[in-house]
Enzyme design. Sequence first.
Site, short mmCIF file in Angstrom:
data_model
loop_
_atom_site.label_atom_id
_atom_site.label_comp_id
_atom_site.label_asym_id
_atom_site.label_seq_id
_atom_site.Cartn_x
_atom_site.Cartn_y
_atom_site.Cartn_z
CD GLU A 116 28.42 25.89 47.23
OE1 GLU A 116 27.78 24.84 47.10
OE2 GLU A 116 28.83 26.30 48.32
CG HIS A 232 34.44 18.78 47.05
ND1 HIS A 232 35.40 19.68 46.65
CD2 HIS A 232 33.39 19.52 47.47
CE1 HIS A 232 34.93 20.91 46.83
NE2 HIS A 232 33.71 20.83 47.33
#
Length: 523
Positions: A116, A232
């Site tokens: 990630e 996000h």
Amino acid sequence: MNYKTDFLIVGAGISGLTLAIKLAEKLPNENILIITKEEIRECNTYYAQGGMACVWNEEDSFEKHIQDTLTAGDGLCDEEIVRKMLTNVPERMKELINWGVNFTKNDDGSYDLGREGGHSERRVLHVNDLTGRYVEEALIKKVQTYRNIEIKENWCGINLYSRDLKCYGLYTLDQNSDIIYNISAKATILATGGAGKIYLYTTNPDVASGDGIAMAYRANAKIANMEFFQFHPTCLYHPYAKSLLITEAMRGEGAILKDIQGKKFMEKYHPMKELAPRDIVSRAIDAELKKSGDDYVLLDIASQRENHFIKEHFPGVYEKCLGFNIDITQQPIPVVPAAHYCCGGVVANIDGSTQVKNLYVIGESSCTGLHGANRLASNSLIEGLVCAHNCAQKIISEKDAMKILEFKPWEPGNAIPSTEAVVITQNWEEVRRIMQNYVGIVRTDRRLQRAKKRINLILDEIDRYYWDFKIEKDLIELRNLATVAKIIIVSAISRKESRGIHYNIDHLKTAKIARPTVIERPW
Ligand code: SIN
């Protein structure tokens, strides 16, 4: 009505359930009460997709994970805490595996480690893209095996009872019976999760209204670093989708961001492109949208990976998007950034202890020094896990000196059923719009001052009218939302620099010395 227990845990995500298991195991003669304001599964943990960052193989090292965390945290992490926390993760993960979490494996039997943003190595243990759901289910199953754990669903905390920085317990509304209990406990542990509902667009479920932070603030605990609210980059943009996260792991597996003309743009913003830290990706999307006037950008995995790979690795996102007529194996996904994670919270040690005696805070509502000015992806569930373990040890070691002290029942004031529930809904909406418009990804001094004026008005209204309404969950949450919103605004105004996820175009420079923002009552 009075209610007594030995240990009161508020919240049933990874932190609350892990703590309950550990206390129940070591203290079989003590009672543990878990309260949760909705159904037990309704928590941020359940919806976590990506996974849990953990140094697991020899290509990786603690030092690399530590450095990635410190880099993301942009000078505000507490390095000693980061080290203590991250070196403890593998031990805790093994425990979770023993409790029944089957993390995804490769064909050769090794764990499939995801990648990630901001991570220099593949180190994210996951259960496809449904990690949180499987972790939560395993913990619930385990909790149910202990006779000394009681779970009350639909019990909503109103206020802590604390005097002279000592906590006695919690006033709680049982929504099933409308009874308000004064629950006395030797220790009260807030594991109440995040506060994403403060913003209009969020990846969080409805329960994430910052209750623990607001209650701890009213009990005079210190609150730190609340200006660092992480957005996000990729939440599904669709009129009927409320809060569907599209996991960062998808970019880890090659998905590309494009504008709606199909042009890539991340190389303009960072050498790591799609895998840059998420504040940079969110700001890049925000800048593209402001420039183009479009409502969303596109995340394209379809052109990068085979159909079977996509379906196998992202079954949750695949199914949910299909429900909105978006086949992610065939077409790009419309996405926008959305409020996701509260990096600040109640100032707490790595064992959850706070400045208020007998009050512990663990998980997303706490601020331990792990995340600093920006949390590294998949570093949140692991924080809950490690802090729950440490909190259990601390409570067990001090339990002989702890006593249940009763406190007075709730005084109802003028609580009458409201015929004006609409006022509460409107205020909810207003708080969330103010935060979205004025305290979002890119901030200015003027916008922050505007937000402060407006929130002050709402808080004033809530203070004046609070007791005229019947105490209901919506009202309790509204007061908490507005309180946390104000703490975020005051923290953001006081930070005269841009750092981590706090980006203010009137103060673009980053100061040489990094200082936390600590808010104490009153503001
Ligand atoms: C994600 O799956 O992208 C979320 C992971 C995280 O926020 O840590």
